[in-house]
Design an enzyme around this catalytic site. Sequence first.
Site, PDB file in Angstrom:
ATOM      1  CG  LEU A 189      -1.996  -1.108   1.219  1.00 21.55           C
ATOM      2  CD1 LEU A 189      -2.760  -1.104   2.538  1.00 21.55           C
ATOM      3  CD2 LEU A 189      -2.967  -0.941   0.049  1.00 21.55           C
ATOM      4  CG  ASP A 197      -4.602  -2.590  16.783  1.00 16.40           C
ATOM      5  OD1 ASP A 197      -4.634  -1.627  17.591  1.00 16.40           O
ATOM      6  OD2 ASP A 197      -3.552  -3.203  16.511  1.00 16.40           O
TER       7      ASP A 197
END
Length: 270
Positions: A70, A172
């Site tokens: 990414l 998270d």
Amino acid sequence: MSGGLAALAGIAHRQDAPPVFVKSFAEAPDGDDAAFVAEAEGLTALRDLAGVPTPEVIVANHEVLVLSVLHPRPPDRTFWEQFAHALAHLHTSTVHRRFGWHRDNWLGRCRQINAWADDGFAFFAEHRLLRWLSEPRVESALEPADRAALQRLCARLPELLPDRPACLTHGDLWAQNVLATADGRAALIDPAVSYTWAEVDLAHLWTTAPPESRRFFDVYAELTGLDDDWPARMPVIQLRQHLAVLAQFDDDWGAAETIRATLRPFRARA
């Protein structure tokens, strides 16, 4: 790669294919070697159940997790406004009748217990707050009065928090786990998914998001009908993440102090 706290990670370069992100453990967390398989499953759930961009899972086994690469998120308000729409869709489109997940997974290097429950207050108390009290670092850092205060807070959760349904959560969602796709959309990594309160994700972002994300919270509130009192609930919900940090790291980045401050109103008066 820097920035990760629980595993070893880097970029692997290949002769005839794009680079990939590779993550491994020097030692499997909690003596279990299924952490990467559970993480890959969480990435797939976020993408398939709610359309949230996540990296492509190339390999997920007991030794490594290999993902497509990414990009860093752009430092602008438009990115965060777009992410508010994506997160609101995740939370509103995946409402579930029970709290939990069909398997345990991991929050950092500690097991996240996801046993199914019908009562969200009981689930959050038992599996997201009180479960940390037996961890050695938490036992050492918190005084008996703090531990008793946490018990009192848990008993009063129905007074402190609204009764909300469960939905799929990342679990998270600190700001470092928000990256970007090649075309600039928000993409998520490192999930610890479960069906629980949406505000679990919101609370973690609330404590870690950068200044340019301020508009995110306004847009998310508009899209989800969030009441104006939500910021007052964030310290109680974020106790879960502060306890997890305290349990896992010698440098707790102020987690113990923050926990004590949140618990102070629940300490017994002499």
